[in-house]
Design an enzyme around this catalytic site. Structure first.
Site, mmCIF file in Angstrom:
data_model
loop_
_atom_site.group_PDB
_atom_site.id
_atom_site.type_symbol
_atom_site.label_atom_id
_atom_site.label_comp_id
_atom_site.label_asym_id
_atom_site.label_seq_id
_atom_site.Cartn_x
_atom_site.Cartn_y
_atom_site.Cartn_z
ATOM 1 C CG HIS A 37 -0.107 0.042 2.510
ATOM 2 N ND1 HIS A 37 0.473 -1.100 3.032
ATOM 3 C CD2 HIS A 37 0.237 1.061 3.334
ATOM 4 C CE1 HIS A 37 1.147 -0.783 4.127
ATOM 5 N NE2 HIS A 37 1.026 0.530 4.338
ATOM 6 C CG HIS A 118 7.151 4.633 0.888
ATOM 7 N ND1 HIS A 118 6.687 5.693 1.633
ATOM 8 C CD2 HIS A 118 7.227 3.576 1.740
ATOM 9 C CE1 HIS A 118 6.498 5.307 2.885
ATOM 10 N NE2 HIS A 118 6.803 4.019 2.978
#
Length: 172
Positions: A37, A118
């Protein structure tokens, strides 16, 4: 009233998750707690009343941001702060806007670090493990693109796993 841990994240497509998981299975001890995620808002605590206000806020935010594309071209690291290696999501105005809006108004604003989009692929590694993994992955290039059209409000269960509480579609 008891408080639960909540977080807000984007789950990328299966294709991107498969790439991330190919590394996470080996290098991320949190692999089983949550799928790959992009964190929009770090873990925070809220009770039922607070989360109801936050849900209203998230509804508004989701209607203000249109679906957008993300790109991942390489890995990066948060070293020396932490030995975390991640798939670097190229900076993106829509992602930044989403994150910023989730740190104002009714939201608890406890931002510890500036927002770096990220997808974590390794964490909690020794210095040597981190050096090896980052060193070898740094030479790899990725060409991942993904269409983002939603984000999720998550809550944490007692076994430390994260579950979707509600999904918000962008640009409704």
């Amino acid at each position: 009233m008891s408080k639960l841990n909540y977080g807000i994240a984007i789950f990328p497509s299966k294709e991107v998750q498969d790439v991330a998981n190919s590394y996470r299975m080996r290098y991320d001890p949190h692999y089983s707690y949550i799928p790959p995620h992009i964190t929009l808002k770090e873990k925070f605590q809220a009770d039922k009343d607070e989360i109801a206000k936050i849900e209203e806020e998230l509804e508004k935010i989701s209607s203000q941001v249109k679906p957008f594309e993300i790109e991942i071209k390489k890995v990066s690291s948060f070293s020396p702060v932490t030995n975390t290696v991640y798939l670097k999501v190229e900076p993106n105005e829509s992602l930044q806007t989403l994150s910023d809006k989730m740190h104002e108004g009714n939201f608890p604003d406890q931002r510890e670090f500036s927002f770096v989009p990220h997808i974590t692929i390794s964490q909690d590694l020794s210095e040597d493990e981190h050096s090896d993994i980052f060193g070898s992955l740094q030479m790899s290039s990725f060409d991942l693109k993904d269409q983002i059209d939603r984000f999720q409000l998550l809550y944490q269960l007692e076994d430390k796993t994260w579950t979707v509480y509600e999904t918000f579609k962008l640009g409704r």
